[in-house]
Design an enzyme around this catalytic site. Sequence first.
Site, PDB file in Angstrom:
ATOM      1  N   GLU A  84       0.846  -1.199   0.000  1.00 56.52           N
ATOM      2  CA  GLU A  84       0.000   0.000   0.000  1.00 56.52           C
ATOM      3  C   GLU A  84       0.882   1.249   0.000  1.00 56.52           C
ATOM      4  O   GLU A  84       1.786   1.376   0.818  1.00 56.52           O
ATOM      5  CB  GLU A  84      -0.909   0.007   1.231  1.00 56.52           C
ATOM      6  N   CYS A 148      -6.841  -1.380   8.841  1.00 58.79           N
ATOM      7  CA  CYS A 148      -5.568  -1.387   8.103  1.00 58.79           C
ATOM      8  C   CYS A 148      -5.205   0.032   7.666  1.00 58.79           C
ATOM      9  O   CYS A 148      -4.121   0.539   7.955  1.00 58.79           O
ATOM     10  CB  CYS A 148      -5.665  -2.295   6.880  1.00 58.79           C
ATOM     11  N   HIS A 167      -0.647  -5.814   2.549  1.00 54.17           N
ATOM     12  CA  HIS A 167      -1.802  -6.707   2.662  1.00 54.17           C
ATOM     13  C   HIS A 167      -1.411  -8.105   2.175  1.00 54.17           C
ATOM     14  O   HIS A 167      -0.769  -8.238   1.134  1.00 54.17           O
ATOM     15  CB  HIS A 167      -2.972  -6.191   1.810  1.00 54.17           C
TER      16      HIS A 167
END
Length: 208
Positions: A84, A148, A167
Site C-alpha cells: 500500500e 488497516c 496486505h
Amino acid sequence: MDQKKTVIVTGFEPFGEHTVNASWVAVQELKKLGLGPDINLHVAEVPVEYQAVQTLLPSLWKQHLPHLVVHVGVSGMATTVTLEQCGHNHGYLRLDNSRFCPKSRCCMEGGPDCLHSVIDMDVVCRSVNSSGLGVTVSVSKDAGRYLCDYTYYMSLYLGEGRSAFVHVPPLGNPYSPEELARALRAVVLEMLELMEHSDGTKHCMHHQ
C-alpha cells in the site's frame, strides 16, 4: 559505532470471518526468519480497534525509535502480497471488534486527506518480483478504510512517512505462512535498502 537499525513489523488480531489472521501468523513466521544480524526486529499484534491503535502506535514509535515500521494486514480479496502506497484520513464507517467507530469518521481531525510513504512501493514491487521468490507482489493505493488504512495513516503521521503497509491474502489462498514470511522478509529488506539510498538528511530520527 554504527548501531543496529530497529524495525517493527505488526500483524492484526482475528476479526470477522478471519478467525485466524494471516497477517499475524505471517509476522510470527517472519520473526523466526529474522532480518539478519544488523537489524533488531520487533513484532507486535495490533487489536482490530480504533481506540487501541490510537494508544498502541505512539508507544511503539516512542519506545523503540524504529527506522521503519511495517504493518501487515489480511485482505479477503487479495491474491497477491500487496504493498500500500498511502493511508487515508476520512471514510471510516465500519465498526471495529469492540463495536466502536470514530464519530468524526476520520483518523485525525484537521489532518491531510492522504499521507504517502517515503518508500516508492513500485520500486520495491519490481525488485521483489524479479528476484524469483515465487510469491507475486503488487501495489495498491487504497488500503480499504478499515483498521488497516487507519493504522497506516496514523503510523505515516507518527513516523513522517517511514512506514509501510502490506496486505496479505488469507492463509493457503494461495500462499503458506512460510511463503508469506519469506515474501515479507524480501519486501522489508528491499524497503530498507531503498531508504538507505534516498533517506540522507530528510528524516532525522532524533528531532524530538
